[in-house]
Design a protein around this motif. Structure first.
Motif, PDB file in Angstrom:
ATOM      1  N   PRO A 125      50.492 -14.142  16.480  1.00 27.21           N
ATOM      2  CA  PRO A 125      49.652 -14.979  17.341  1.00 27.21           C
ATOM      3  C   PRO A 125      48.913 -14.228  18.442  1.00 27.21           C
ATOM      4  O   PRO A 125      47.750 -14.529  18.712  1.00 27.21           O
ATOM      5  CB  PRO A 125      50.639 -15.995  17.924  1.00 27.21           C
ATOM      6  N   HIS A 126      49.554 -13.254  19.062  1.00 28.76           N
ATOM      7  CA  HIS A 126      48.891 -12.531  20.151  1.00 28.76           C
ATOM      8  C   HIS A 126      47.718 -11.708  19.633  1.00 28.76           C
ATOM      9  O   HIS A 126      46.650 -11.687  20.254  1.00 28.76           O
ATOM     10  CB  HIS A 126      49.883 -11.628  20.891  1.00 28.76           C
ATOM     11  N   GLN A 127      47.910 -11.060  18.501  1.00 28.87           N
ATOM     12  CA  GLN A 127      46.836 -10.254  17.930  1.00 28.87           C
ATOM     13  C   GLN A 127      45.673 -11.140  17.494  1.00 28.87           C
ATOM     14  O   GLN A 127      44.510 -10.804  17.726  1.00 28.87           O
ATOM     15  CB  GLN A 127      47.352  -9.446  16.744  1.00 28.87           C
ATOM     16  N   LEU A 128      45.973 -12.277  16.873  1.00 26.32           N
ATOM     17  CA  LEU A 128      44.914 -13.174  16.424  1.00 26.32           C
ATOM     18  C   LEU A 128      44.151 -13.729  17.626  1.00 26.32           C
ATOM     19  O   LEU A 128      42.911 -13.766  17.622  1.00 26.32           O
ATOM     20  CB  LEU A 128      45.476 -14.311  15.568  1.00 26.32           C
ATOM     21  N   ARG A 129      44.878 -14.149  18.647  1.00 25.35           N
ATOM     22  CA  ARG A 129      44.231 -14.696  19.840  1.00 25.35           C
ATOM     23  C   ARG A 129      43.350 -13.646  20.514  1.00 25.35           C
ATOM     24  O   ARG A 129      42.256 -13.952  21.001  1.00 25.35           O
ATOM     25  CB  ARG A 129      45.277 -15.223  20.818  1.00 25.35           C
ATOM     26  N   SER A 130      43.775 -12.396  20.516  1.00 25.69           N
ATOM     27  CA  SER A 130      43.017 -11.321  21.140  1.00 25.69           C
ATOM     28  C   SER A 130      41.772 -10.935  20.331  1.00 25.69           C
ATOM     29  O   SER A 130      40.691 -10.779  20.890  1.00 25.69           O
ATOM     30  CB  SER A 130      43.916 -10.100  21.312  1.00 25.69           C
ATOM     31  N   LYS A 131      41.931 -10.797  19.021  1.00 29.63           N
ATOM     32  CA  LYS A 131      40.829 -10.304  18.183  1.00 29.63           C
ATOM     33  C   LYS A 131      39.921 -11.407  17.645  1.00 29.63           C
ATOM     34  O   LYS A 131      38.771 -11.145  17.303  1.00 29.63           O
ATOM     35  CB  LYS A 131      41.388  -9.488  17.028  1.00 29.63           C
ATOM     36  N   HIS A 132      40.448 -12.614  17.539  1.00 23.77           N
ATOM     37  CA  HIS A 132      39.683 -13.734  16.970  1.00 23.77           C
ATOM     38  C   HIS A 132      39.953 -14.998  17.797  1.00 23.77           C
ATOM     39  O   HIS A 132      40.532 -15.965  17.284  1.00 23.77           O
ATOM     40  CB  HIS A 132      40.083 -13.959  15.507  1.00 23.77           C
ATOM     41  N   PHE A 142      44.281 -27.616  15.415  1.00 22.76           N
ATOM     42  CA  PHE A 142      44.678 -28.250  14.157  1.00 22.76           C
ATOM     43  C   PHE A 142      46.195 -28.420  14.074  1.00 22.76           C
ATOM     44  O   PHE A 142      46.697 -29.493  13.757  1.00 22.76           O
ATOM     45  CB  PHE A 142      44.177 -27.441  12.955  1.00 22.76           C
ATOM     46  N   TYR A 143      46.924 -27.358  14.337  1.00 26.50           N
ATOM     47  CA  TYR A 143      48.382 -27.401  14.195  1.00 26.50           C
ATOM     48  C   TYR A 143      49.093 -27.987  15.420  1.00 26.50           C
ATOM     49  O   TYR A 143      50.307 -28.186  15.383  1.00 26.50           O
ATOM     50  CB  TYR A 143      48.939 -26.003  13.905  1.00 26.50           C
ATOM     51  N   CYS A 144      48.358 -28.233  16.484  1.00 24.89           N
ATOM     52  CA  CYS A 144      48.965 -28.743  17.727  1.00 24.89           C
ATOM     53  C   CYS A 144      50.102 -27.823  18.166  1.00 24.89           C
ATOM     54  O   CYS A 144      51.175 -28.282  18.581  1.00 24.89           O
ATOM     55  CB  CYS A 144      49.459 -30.185  17.539  1.00 24.89           C
ATOM     56  N   GLN A 145      49.856 -26.539  18.058  1.00 26.25           N
ATOM     57  CA  GLN A 145      50.836 -25.510  18.392  1.00 26.25           C
ATOM     58  C   GLN A 145      50.125 -24.384  19.120  1.00 26.25           C
ATOM     59  O   GLN A 145      48.937 -24.139  18.881  1.00 26.25           O
ATOM     60  CB  GLN A 145      51.462 -24.913  17.123  1.00 26.25           C
ATOM     61  N   ASP A 146      50.860 -23.665  19.955  1.00 27.22           N
ATOM     62  CA  ASP A 146      50.353 -22.462  20.595  1.00 27.22           C
ATOM     63  C   ASP A 146      51.436 -21.392  20.490  1.00 27.22           C
ATOM     64  O   ASP A 146      52.185 -21.137  21.434  1.00 27.22           O
ATOM     65  CB  ASP A 146      49.992 -22.733  22.060  1.00 27.22           C
ATOM     66  N   PRO A 147      51.543 -20.766  19.306  1.00 27.19           N
ATOM     67  CA  PRO A 147      52.639 -19.814  19.102  1.00 27.19           C
ATOM     68  C   PRO A 147      52.609 -18.611  20.050  1.00 27.19           C
ATOM     69  O   PRO A 147      53.656 -18.043  20.340  1.00 27.19           O
ATOM     70  CB  PRO A 147      52.485 -19.383  17.646  1.00 27.19           C
ATOM     71  N   ALA A 148      51.459 -18.253  20.568  1.00 27.74           N
ATOM     72  CA  ALA A 148      51.395 -17.131  21.504  1.00 27.74           C
ATOM     73  C   ALA A 148      52.133 -17.442  22.804  1.00 27.74           C
ATOM     74  O   ALA A 148      52.656 -16.544  23.454  1.00 27.74           O
ATOM     75  CB  ALA A 148      49.944 -16.754  21.795  1.00 27.74           C
ATOM     76  N   LYS A 149      52.197 -18.705  23.183  1.00 25.09           N
ATOM     77  CA  LYS A 149      52.903 -19.083  24.412  1.00 25.09           C
ATOM     78  C   LYS A 149      54.422 -18.983  24.262  1.00 25.09           C
ATOM     79  O   LYS A 149      55.116 -18.714  25.228  1.00 25.09           O
ATOM     80  CB  LYS A 149      52.538 -20.510  24.826  1.00 25.09           C
ATOM     81  N   ARG A 150      54.923 -19.232  23.074  1.00 26.02           N
ATOM     82  CA  ARG A 150      56.375 -19.228  22.916  1.00 26.02           C
ATOM     83  C   ARG A 150      56.925 -17.908  22.397  1.00 26.02           C
ATOM     84  O   ARG A 150      58.123 -17.697  22.378  1.00 26.02           O
ATOM     85  CB  ARG A 150      56.828 -20.380  22.025  1.00 26.02           C
ATOM     86  N   GLU A 151      56.029 -17.030  21.955  1.00 26.52           N
ATOM     87  CA  GLU A 151      56.449 -15.737  21.433  1.00 26.52           C
ATOM     88  C   GLU A 151      56.165 -14.647  22.446  1.00 26.52           C
ATOM     89  O   GLU A 151      55.108 -14.655  23.067  1.00 26.52           O
ATOM     90  CB  GLU A 151      55.666 -15.415  20.148  1.00 26.52           C
ATOM     91  N   PRO A 152      57.066 -13.680  22.576  1.00 28.11           N
ATOM     92  CA  PRO A 152      56.705 -12.509  23.380  1.00 28.11           C
ATOM     93  C   PRO A 152      55.552 -11.791  22.674  1.00 28.11           C
ATOM     94  O   PRO A 152      55.268 -12.059  21.510  1.00 28.11           O
ATOM     95  CB  PRO A 152      57.978 -11.663  23.382  1.00 28.11           C
ATOM     96  N   ASP A 153      54.905 -10.877  23.347  1.00 21.71           N
ATOM     97  CA  ASP A 153      53.795 -10.144  22.753  1.00 21.71           C
ATOM     98  C   ASP A 153      54.227  -9.549  21.415  1.00 21.71           C
ATOM     99  O   ASP A 153      55.320  -9.029  21.271  1.00 21.71           O
ATOM    100  CB  ASP A 153      53.339  -9.033  23.701  1.00 21.71           C
ATOM    101  N   ASP A 154      53.343  -9.617  20.419  1.00 18.75           N
ATOM    102  CA  ASP A 154      53.642  -9.144  19.063  1.00 18.75           C
ATOM    103  C   ASP A 154      54.154  -7.706  19.037  1.00 18.75           C
ATOM    104  O   ASP A 154      54.968  -7.349  18.199  1.00 18.75           O
ATOM    105  CB  ASP A 154      52.391  -9.221  18.175  1.00 18.75           C
ATOM    106  N   GLU A 155      53.672  -6.868  19.926  1.00 22.17           N
ATOM    107  CA  GLU A 155      54.078  -5.469  19.932  1.00 22.17           C
ATOM    108  C   GLU A 155      55.540  -5.299  20.324  1.00 22.17           C
ATOM    109  O   GLU A 155      56.141  -4.281  20.041  1.00 22.17           O
ATOM    110  CB  GLU A 155      53.196  -4.667  20.890  1.00 22.17           C
TER     111      GLU A 155
END
Length: 199
Positions: A125-132, A142-155
């Protein structure tokens, strides 16, 4: 809605092995070992369960075209603009043999693009939000979700956390079963079930 989930022991034997398939009339087929593999690393961008559920959501309108039923009619203009542009960009990048965040299989057609970006949305999610960012926003709505908020940074995922139950732990304790149409009444419920599996 999803009427049946058929789980096989592994990819189909024969002339063409498959990890999963989304059939008409709500039938979803996945290879159990592929489901476990997708759950074992929920940050690699590959998850056959998310991918095939995305196809089911896309097919709710009767055709798999990368444009699932959206909550509001007004959302289709932005959906078509953003996903169309991102699909074309991925196709160009694949043709030029550029590395991409979004799996290159998504350049196959718009239905596969939607399924592949669904995997990326939940697993990177973090990479997608950053690049796209516009694509991320469309999927978030669409999914009514924000996975970047609940996940630590992908790295940060290279360090395992012992206090978290992984998807693999969850799936390894579940036996494959069918799901009746009474259990999942429609696209909204299927979307909640598909996305809650990774919460």
């Amino acid at each position: 809605g999803v009427q049946a989930v058929v789980v096989a022991g592994g990819p189909a034997d024969g002339p063409e092995a498959r990890l999963g398939e989304s059939w008409g009339r709500g039938v979803l087929v996945v290879a159990w070992d592929s489901a476990l593999a997708g759950a074992a690393d929920n940050h690699d961008g590959h998850n056959v369960v998310l991918h095939e559920f995305a196809h089911q959501l896309d097919q709710e309108s009767g055709v798999a075209d990368g444009a699932p039923l959206l909550p509001r009619r007004s959302m289709y203009v932005a959906w078509a603009r953003v996903l169309g542009r991102e699909f074309s960009s991925l196709v160009r990048d694949v043709e030029r043999q550029h590395r991409t965040l979004i799996d290159q299989y998504g350049a196959t057609d718009q239905a596969e693009f939607f399924a592949v970006v669904t995997e990326t949305f939940f697993e990177k999610p973090h990479q997608l939000r950053s690049k796209h960012p516009e694509l991320y926003l469309q999927l978030q709505q669409f999914y009514c979700q924000d996975p970047a908020k609940r996940e630590p940074d992908d790295e940060a995922h290279s360090i395992p956390r012992a206090d978290l139950i992984t998807q693999a732990d969850l799936f390894s304790s579940v036996r494959p079963t069918g799901i009746s149409s009474n259990a999942i009444p429609g696209a909204v419920q299927a979307r909640r079930i598909a996305t809650s599996a990774i919460l």
